[in-house]
Each structure stands twice: as structure tokens, then as C-alpha cells.
Design an enzyme around this catalytic site. Structure first.
Site, short mmCIF file in Angstrom:
data_model
loop_
_atom_site.label_atom_id
_atom_site.label_comp_id
_atom_site.label_asym_id
_atom_site.label_seq_id
_atom_site.Cartn_x
_atom_site.Cartn_y
_atom_site.Cartn_z
N LYS A 1 0.93 14.57 1.18
CA LYS A 1 -0.43 14.87 0.68
C LYS A 1 -0.60 16.37 0.41
O LYS A 1 -1.58 16.79 -0.19
CB LYS A 1 -1.48 14.37 1.67
CG LYS A 1 -1.50 12.83 1.80
CD LYS A 1 -2.52 12.37 2.83
CE LYS A 1 -2.44 10.88 3.13
NZ LYS A 1 -3.09 10.04 2.11
N THR B 1 -8.41 6.74 -2.06
CA THR B 1 -9.78 6.22 -2.24
C THR B 1 -10.78 7.35 -1.98
O THR B 1 -11.89 7.32 -2.51
CB THR B 1 -10.05 5.04 -1.29
OG1 THR B 1 -9.56 5.37 0.01
CG2 THR B 1 -9.38 3.77 -1.79
N HIS C 1 0.80 -1.24 0.00
CA HIS C 1 0.00 0.00 0.00
C HIS C 1 0.83 1.27 0.00
O HIS C 1 0.26 2.36 0.07
CB HIS C 1 -0.92 0.05 1.21
CG HIS C 1 -2.01 -0.96 1.18
ND1 HIS C 1 -3.25 -0.72 0.63
CD2 HIS C 1 -2.03 -2.24 1.62
CE1 HIS C 1 -4.00 -1.81 0.75
NE2 HIS C 1 -3.28 -2.74 1.34
N LYS D 1 -8.40 14.03 4.53
CA LYS D 1 -7.50 12.88 4.54
C LYS D 1 -6.53 13.08 5.68
O LYS D 1 -6.51 14.14 6.30
CB LYS D 1 -6.74 12.78 3.21
CG LYS D 1 -6.11 14.12 2.77
CD LYS D 1 -5.42 14.04 1.42
CE LYS D 1 -6.37 14.19 0.25
NZ LYS D 1 -6.57 12.96 -0.50
N ARG D 2 -5.73 12.02 5.98
CA ARG D 2 -4.72 12.20 7.01
C ARG D 2 -3.79 13.37 6.68
O ARG D 2 -3.53 13.66 5.52
CB ARG D 2 -3.91 10.91 7.18
CG ARG D 2 -4.66 9.82 7.91
CD ARG D 2 -5.04 10.21 9.31
NE ARG D 2 -3.89 10.20 10.20
CZ ARG D 2 -3.61 9.22 11.05
NH1 ARG D 2 -4.43 8.18 11.17
NH2 ARG D 2 -2.54 9.28 11.82
N LYS E 1 -14.41 8.48 -3.82
CA LYS E 1 -15.67 8.80 -3.14
C LYS E 1 -16.18 10.18 -3.57
O LYS E 1 -17.37 10.37 -3.84
CB LYS E 1 -15.47 8.79 -1.62
CG LYS E 1 -15.15 7.41 -1.06
CD LYS E 1 -14.54 7.45 0.34
CE LYS E 1 -13.84 6.13 0.62
NZ LYS E 1 -12.98 6.16 1.82
C1 KOT Z 1 1.39 1.35 5.36
C2 KOT Z 1 2.16 0.90 6.39
C3 KOT Z 1 1.79 1.17 7.69
C4 KOT Z 1 0.63 1.89 7.96
C5 KOT Z 1 -0.14 2.33 6.91
C6 KOT Z 1 0.22 2.08 5.62
C7 KOT Z 1 -0.54 2.55 4.51
C8 KOT Z 1 -1.71 3.17 4.32
N1 KOT Z 1 -0.07 2.36 3.39
N2 KOT Z 1 -0.87 2.84 2.50
N3 KOT Z 1 -1.89 3.35 3.02
C9 KOT Z 1 -2.93 3.90 2.14
O1 KOT Z 1 -3.66 2.78 1.62
C10 KOT Z 1 -4.72 3.14 0.76
C11 KOT Z 1 -5.44 1.88 0.35
O2 KOT Z 1 -4.70 1.13 -0.54
C12 KOT Z 1 -4.20 3.92 -0.44
O3 KOT Z 1 -5.31 4.36 -1.20
C13 KOT Z 1 -3.37 5.11 0.00
O4 KOT Z 1 -2.79 5.72 -1.12
C14 KOT Z 1 -2.30 4.66 0.98
O5 KOT Z 1 -1.60 5.77 1.49
#
Ligand code: KOT
Length: 832
Positions: A564, A666, A367, A558-559, A670
Site C-alpha cells: 500500500k 473501498t 480478494h 488503511k492497513r 468512500k
Molecule cells: C485475503 C486473505 C486473508 C485475509 C484477508 C484477505 C484480503 C483482504 N484479501 N483482500 N482483502 C481486501 O479486500 C477488499 C474487499 O474486496 C479489497 O478492496 C482490497 O483490495 C483487498 O486487499
């Protein structure tokens, strides 16, 4: 059967208004223990939730029984996070009884909204990764796929965010404080999980070398099950969350010593395992408790999966034909070593057979490419906490590197990059490499992200295993993110194209024609306006700020993270503020900048950005010289429930990360589905959103991922030059650095200014500023033409069908999991 029992039994299933009402009263009195006069809103929420839960139990058991009878292949989604939000409207909506419930409550003199609002938000996740898991649960159940979610039942979800004097302050999120009516405790589903201790070598019955893990501490994992209601109510799947319990014989010795308090202390400590969710999004903590959480839920889940498999099988060679295990990032990747341990140490399989089974069973989703988020546990820590797993990881690594070495003619640099152990500095286990090696499929979450995976973190692995990496672009569930969150637009859509879109979002393409229909445009605008009024009221309640419903609602939710680039948005806000003050006679398009998002508690820069947004809001919102043309609001405590109010009201969707850094996003999906136009970079899934909605219906700006890469590689980027050549950027930055927004502490924003200047502007905020402002102007210009704006907004909604998580989950089912829908047998007296 006893007649009274029978009538009650039927009551539990009836879905008409009378039946619901009688059932509410019965639950209120006999289970909540109140009468209608004394009941609080929370009592009513519990009452209604319990009555609704009754209506899914039969179908839940039918579903589980059907999977069992067919010995269907199941998919197990292992995730440290499930960001579910509220479940009442979701359950009612998927059962198709929202109106019936509303009427039943009405007859009791209650408002549905009040009851719905009494439910706490289940915030067992940080952001995108956890919410994706929740969307997948909804989609798997709605597709009839035999899917199980496995995770941790955190006692404290993601912290509650408040602003005190403009600063973020964190408070514990006690979502379980008053009980959770959706879950079923399963005190009999209990597995031991071990930590620490040491490994003993011995000879097995045929004289081979074997190992056992001894002298370890033990904790028990106890299951809590939540039914996951699929759309239409045919399939009810299970989310199984583990809670830590001390073993009963815990430190029995201490009791004999009379050290009773010490034993109780130990018990409390071991139950801390499931106490709290780590609040870091896309960064790692490296804390031992986090490693223990990861192993705790992974081990319990694997034991449960094997137990279920062994109900039908006596050997393990069919495990990959009956179970697919999806790793949601590397958090459960220790499961690869754990399954090897269970198969080799406990079930006496040969190593090579166990490895083949393990690899065929697991698949891994990455991710993020952010280096600080790639898990790498110190070897010393794993050795101590999970000694047998460290041996197994070494063994996997040795076998792999030996095989590779034979073909790699002496390229040691390559071998050290492929190694599971990072030998630079303190030795660490690369969990991404372990996950890759132990899986038959590895995927990224957008087309661009998957390509970058092949070129960067997994370049060597991709060369070694060219068929393993595949793309699965993320999606969102249209049930929660359109039908439930946006009833105004949903009802409009359904009156025009029927309700097929709810379970097959590709059908929403039938709205394309309607973009040219002046009456439909008017109705579309009316729905948006209704949602904007709802948000304006929410903003007033939360912040005391009055905003113009007719202004552009420009939304970034978002976070909080530097990549970002909330800062880019803030700089544009300040530049726009200056322009409005300089040109008071111009008739400006009024703009409302809406921000929301949490910062990790230890992420100082993100918290400073929060303070800056609040400081800018204070100055801008109280400056009469901009009239009401500009407002800035930062909504506190962004969570799933807040998102459901904010997203349907957005006109403009900010997706402005530095290209190459947002894996997918995501929220972008939305917002576009709800008819917001995107202003964004060619990053993550924005690239595919542009392809689907059409380049004329999205505002793209900024550098591409390739340009970012080249610029960084050249080392030639100088933010000072860019700033000097852009007067409006220079003025905005000067105002921040001289304390125009922080007269009480003029140096407050020094770290931000520093990062954007001498710090080298790693996220290229200044580099993209001018093009971002150009795109913003284009958006404001278009907004002056409501018909054109609405036409494009409708085309966004109509062209987002592909981004349904139903599509995503079906792709996983076909290309990664090889699982198929099962149609539960509801021959009993189920409803409908
Ligand atoms: C990775 C490692 C530790 C904690 C959180 C993450 C993390 C979260 N990595 N990616 N995300 C988000 O995941 C979403 C779902 O796939 C993505 O849409 C987004 O871009 C990621 O930042």
C-alpha cells in the site's frame, strides 16, 4: 388481552418523541436497573439501543416469515469477518428516527453524541474484506434481498492499537465486556461440529462402500442473531454469528475419575474456537486454530442452511434453487467438502448428484492475488483435524484430474498446476483451487483484478472453465458512508436534489450541474470545512497536535502494508519538508498529512513504518522553520468509527499501491464520494474511479500493472540508479538512514533503507517517486484555486453513484445468485 400489556405493546413500537422518551425511561429502570440520576452514559446507550431494538423486532419477524411463506431463494454470505462498527446511528437512520431520538434524549437532558459515543465498535474484521461484508449486509437489506450473513461471534475483535514511544502496542478489544444490546442469544440453535478422530469404511444397506467419521471431538456452535435494518425499515435481515460451547457430556469420564479440573480445562480449550479474530490482513497464518475456526463456522452454517431447506423440501435436487452460498474468499472454502460430506455421508446421495448440487450452490469471491495470502493448508494438518474432508478433497481432485487428463495430452506441468494438492515441498491443499472447482461462478472485485486473475493465479482454470470467472466491482453503502458519516454534505445534497440518492445513489449525478454554480460551491466548501474542524478537534484530542483547518488534508487511512506504500507518502513528506526549509520565503500551501492504520502484530516491517511516521511527525511538527505549513499526524486505533470522522474531512485521498497489487480498495470509493480528490496509481478500482469521475478530476501517476509486470520480469530494476538520479529522493533516504528522525537509535531504519535499495525495492517505491511528487505538486497547485478545486470535488461526489454497494449486490443477485427482492408483509400493527 391484558390492557397493561397492550399499552406496553404499543409503546414498544411508537416512533414519536414522547413514545421514545417513555420507552427509554421504562427500559432504563426495568431492564438496565438504574434510575435517571444514577445512569451512566453507557447505561443510556444500552437503554436507547434496547428501545430501538424493540422497534425492529416485529418487522424482523415479518421479514423472516415472508421469506419462509414464499419459500424464497436465500443468499448466504459466509465470511470469517464482518467489520460492522457501531449500530445505533445506523439503526436510527435506517428507521428514519434520528431526530426523534435526539429530541427524546434532549428532553431527558442528554446529548445524543454522548450516548452514541458510548457504543463500542464491533470490529469483527481486519480491513477491506470484512467491511465489504458489512456494506453488503446493509445493501441486501436495503434492496429487500433475502440475505443472511454467517460468521463468528469473536469475543475479542481486532486488537486496540496504541502508540507507546511511537511504537504500535496491541491491547485486547473487549467489545462484549458490558454486553451487546443488539444481539439475541439463541441457545436452542445449537449444532455439533467435529474435529480429529478417524474414518471408518462400511457397507451401506445396498452393499455400497460408505464412510463414517468416528471417535471425533465435538464442539457445539451456538447462534447469536443480530437484526440488519434495511433503509426505510421494511426489510430486516439476519446476521447469525456462531459462538463455541463445550458439549454437556464433555469428557464425562474425567468426572468419574474425579479429574474435575481437567474436564473444566478441556471445556475452556474447546471454547477458545470463537475467542479471537486473527489480526492478519491479506496474509495467512497457517495456524491449526485458524483452520478450526474456518471449519467451525462453515459447518454450523451449512447445517443451519440445510435445516431451513428441509422445512420445505424432502430431497436435495432443489437446493441450488433455494440457496446460494457466497464464499467471502477461501476462508469458508472447506464448506465445499463439508456439503459433499453432509450430502453423501449423512443423506446418502450419489457422489455425482451431490457434486452437481454443491457446484450449483456455491460461488466464490477472490480478494487478493498476493501469494502470501492464498490459503494452502498442509495435507498432514487437514488429515488430522478433518480426516473425512481430506478423503473427499482427494476424491474431488482425482475425478477432476482424470477428466482433464483425457483432454490434456500429457501436459503434466499444467495438471500439477490445476491439482488441488500442491506437491512442491510439504504437500498442501490449495484452497483457491478447491473454491474454484466447487463453485459455478468465481469473481474478482474490480475490472483490473478480475483480468489479472484470468492471467495469473487462475489462468489454467480460466482456460478450462472460460465462463466461470466474472467481475463484480466492489461498492460501499451510501447510508453509512455519506448519510451518517457526513450529515453536513448529506443535508446539502438533499436540499438540492431530494433524498432519492440515499436508496438510489445513481441519482447523485444530478449534482453534476451544480459544479458550475458558485453558490453551491460555497456551500459545498462550508460543509467540508465543518468536517475538517471536527477532524481537527479529533486530532487534537487524540494526538495533542494542532492542525490548520485551511491546510490540505492529505489522507492515507488503511492497513499498514508494504504494497500500500505508506513509505512512498512518507518519502514525499520528507522531501516536502526539506523544500519548505530550503525555501522559507515561498508562500507554501499548508499541508496536513493524516495517516491511520493498524499493522499485523507479527509484521515487523509494517510496525517499523508506523514508528517512522511517528518519528517524522515528531521532527516536522516541532520544527519552527516550516512554520505551520506542514504537519504530520498518525491517528491511533483506526477503525470504522474513526473512519467516519476522518473520511468526510479529507481533501486528498491517497490510493498509491503498487499497480497490480490492490485488488480493489473501498476506502478510495468512500473518500471520493465524500468529495476528496484521489491521488493514485492505476490499480484496483482506481481505474474505474478514473473512468467515472473523469481523468481531469483525479491525479493519476506511476507505472501501470503491465509496466510493473514487465519491469519485474526483466529483472533489470536497480533502485540505486533511480536514487542516485533523484537528489530529493536521495536526501530523504539519507536522512532516514543516518538517523535524522531517530537520533536515539541511528540504525533503527536500516531494514527500511535496505529494502528500498539492496533489497531490490520489490514494491517499486523509488521507481514511482518522481511521478508521485509531480502529481503531488499538481494537487497543491490546484488547491490554490479554491473554486477549481471545489468544482472537481463536486464532480467526484456527483460521479461516484455507480460505486454504491447496492449496485454491486444487485449485480451478484442477478448474475451469480439468482435471488430476487421479497416485500415483507407488515399487515400487523407495524409502524408506518
Ligand atoms: C485475503 C486473505 C486473508 C485475509 C484477508 C484477505 C484480503 C483482504 N484479501 N483482500 N482483502 C481486501 O479486500 C477488499 C474487499 O474486496 C479489497 O478492496 C482490497 O483490495 C483487498 O486487499
Amino acid at each position: 388481552m391484558d390492557a397493561r400489556y397492550k399499552s406496553r405493546d404499543i409503546e414498544r413500537r411508537s416512533l414519536d418523541v414522547d413514545g421514545l422518551k417513555r420507552s427509554f425511561l421504562e427500559w432504563l429502570v426495568y431492564s438496565v436497573g438504574k434510575d435517571a440520576r444514577a445512569a451512566t452514559r453507557r447505561d443510556w446507550f444500552h437503554t436507547v439501543a434496547l428501545a430501538v431494538r424493540d422497534r425492529v423486532v416485529d418487522r424482523w419477524m415479518d421479514t423472516t416469515r415472508s421469506y419462509y411463506q414464499e419459500d424464497a431463494k436465500r443468499v448466504y454470505y459466509l465470511s470469517l469477518e464482518f467489520l460492522i462498527g457501531r449500530l445505533l446511528t445506523n439503526s436510527l437512520s435506517n428507521l428514519g428516527i434520528v431526530d426523534e431520538c435526539r429530541q427524546a434524549l434532549d428532553r431527558l437532558g442528554l446529548s445524543m453524541e454522548d450516548v452514541v459515543d458510548a457504543e463500542p465498535d464491533a470490529a469483527l474484521g481486519n480491513g477491506g474484506l470484512g467491511r465489504l461484508a458489512a456494506c453488503f449486509l446493509d445493501s441486501m437489506a436495503s434492496q429487500g434481498l433475502p440475505g443472511y450473513g454467517y460468521g463468528i461471534r469473536y469475543e475479542f475483535g481486532l486488537f486496540e492499537q496504541r502508540f507507546e514511544n511511537g511504537w504500535q502496542v496491541e491491547y485486547p478489544e473487549q467489545w462484549l465486556q458490558f454486553g451487546n444490546p443488539w444481539e439475541f442469544a439463541r441457545p436452542e440453535v445449537l449444532y455439533p461440529v467435529q474435529f480429529y478422530g478417524r474414518v471408518e469404511e462400511f457397507r451401506d444397506s445396498v452393499g455400497d462402500r460408505a464412510y463414517r467419521w468416528v471417535d471425533a471431538d465435538r464442539v457445539l456452535a451456538m447462534a447469536y442473531d443480530t437484526p440488519v435494518v434495511g433503509y426505510g425499515g421494511d426489510t430486516i435481515n439476519t446476521l447469525r454469528l456462531w459462538s463455541a460451547r463445550a458439549t454437556r457430556d464433555f469428557n464425562f469420564g474425567h468426572f468419574n475419575d474425579g479429574a474435575y479440573m481437567k474436564a473444566v480445562e478441556q471445556k475452556i480449550l474447546s471454547e477458545n474456537l470463537s475467542r479471537v479474530l486473527y489480526p492478519n490482513d491479506a496474509t495467512e497464518t497457517g495456524k491449526e486454530l485458524r483452520l478450526k475456526q474456518e471449519y467451525f463456522f462453515t459447518s454450523a452454517s451449512l447445517q443451519d442452511i440445510l435445516r431451513r431447506y428441509l422445512q420445505h423440501h424432502t430431497t436435495f435436487e432443489n437446493l441450488p434453487n433455494k440457496a446460494a452460498i457466497q464464499l467471502n474468499d477461501t476462508h469458508p472454502a472447506i464448506g465445499i467438502a463439508e456439503l459433499m460430506r453432509l450430502l453423501v455421508d449423512q443423506h446418502a446421495l450419489r457422489w455425482d448428484d451431490a457434486w452437481e448440487i454443491t457446484r450449483a450452490t456455491f460461488a466464490y469471491t477472490n480478494h487478493t492475488l498476493l501469494p502470501e495470502a492464498l490459503e494452502a493448508w498442509p495435507v498432514r494438518m487437514i488429515e488430522r483435524v478433518l480426516p473425512r474432508h481430506m478423503q473427499i478433497i482427494y476424491e474431488i481432485n482425482a475425478k477432476f484430474l482424470n477428466r482433464t487428463k483425457a483432454r490434456a495430452d500429457g501436459d503434466n506441468a499444467r495438471l500439477s498446476r490445476l491439482s488441488l494438492i500442491d506437491e512442491r515441498g510439504e504437500r498442501r491443499v490449495r484452497m483457491g483451487n478447491l473454491a474454484f472447482l466447487g463453485s459455478h461462478k468465481v469473481n474478482g472485485v474490480s475490472a483490473l483484478h478480475t483480468e489479472l486473475m484470468k492471467q495469473t493465479v487462475f489462468a489454467d482454470f480460466h482456460e478450462e472453465f472460460p465462463d466461470r470467472i466474472n467481475n463484480k466491482t466492489n461498492g460501499i453503502t451510501p447510508r453509512r458512508w455519506l448519510k451518517q458519516a457526513n450529515p453536513a454534505l448529506s443535508e446539502l445534497i438533499t436540499t438540492r436534489i431530494g433524498e432519492g440518492w440515499i436508496s438510489d445513489l445513481s441519482q447523485i449525478a444530478a449534482l453534476r450541474d451544480k459544479a458550475d454554480d458558485v453558490v453551491f460551491r460555497e456551500e459545498f466548501r462550508r460543509a467540508k470545512r465543518k468536517n475538517k474542524k471536527r477532524l481537527a478537534a479529533y486530532i487534537a484530542r487524540q494526538t495533542g497536535e494542532e492542525v490548520l483547518v485551511d491546510s490540505i488534508f492529505d489522507v492515507q487511512v488503511k492497513r499498514m502494508h508494504e504494497y500500500k506504500r505508506q513509505l512512498l507518502n512518507v518519502l514525499h513528506t520528507i522531501a516536502l519538508y526539506n523544500e519548505m526549509r530550503d525555501n522559507p520565503t515561498v508562500s507554501w500551501v499548508p499541508v496536513t498529512k493524516v495517516f491511520a492504520g493498524k499493522a499485523a502484530p507479527s509484521y515487523h516491517m509494517a510496525k517499523l513504518i508506523i514508528k517512522l511516521i511517528n518519528d517524522v511527525a515528531k521532527v516536522v511538527n516541532h520544527d519552527p522553520s516550516v512554520h505551520d505549513n506542514l504537519k504530520v499526524v498518525l491517528l491511533p486505533n483506526y477503525n470504522v468509527t474513526a473512519a467516519e470522522i476522518i473520511i468526510p474531512a479529507a481533501d486528498l485521498s491517497e490510493q498509491i499501491s503498487t499497480a497490480g497489487m490492490e485488488a480493489s480498495g473501498t476506502g478510495n470509493m468512500k473518500l471520493a464520494l465524500n468529495g476528496a480528490l484521489t491521488i493514485g496509481t492505476l490499480d484496483g478500482a482506481n481505474v474505474e474511479i478514473r473512468e467515472h469521475v473523469g481523468p481531469d478530476n483525479i491525479f493519476i501517476f506511476g507505472m501501470t500493472a503491465e509496466e510493473v509486470n514487465d519491469l519485474r520480469a526483466s529483472g533489470g530494476f536497480n533502485p540505486r540508479e533511480v536514487i542516485a538520479s533523484n537528489p530529493s529522493l536521495k536526501r530523504a533516504l539519507d536522512m532516514i538512514s543516518t538517523g535524522a528522525f531517530s537520533p536515539d537509535d541511528r540504525n533503527r531504519y536500516h531494514p527500511i533503507v535496505q529494502a528500498l535499495t539492496d533489497g531490490g525495492d520489490h514494491f517499486l517505491v523509488t521507481a514511482d517517486f518522481a511521478d508521485y511528487c509531480r502529481a503531488q505538486e499538481a494537487a497543491m497547485h490546484l488547491y490554490r484555486d479554491p473554486e477549481e478545486w471545489t468544482r472537481k470535488a463536486i464532480l467526484n461526489t456527483a460521479n461516484m453513484g455507480w460505486f454504491s454497494s447496492d449496485r454491486t449486490v444487485n449485480e451478484y443477485a442477478g448474475e451469480v445468485w439468482d435471488v430476487h427482492p421479497v416485500h415483507p408483509n407488515h399487515d400487523g400493527e407495524g409502524f408506518r
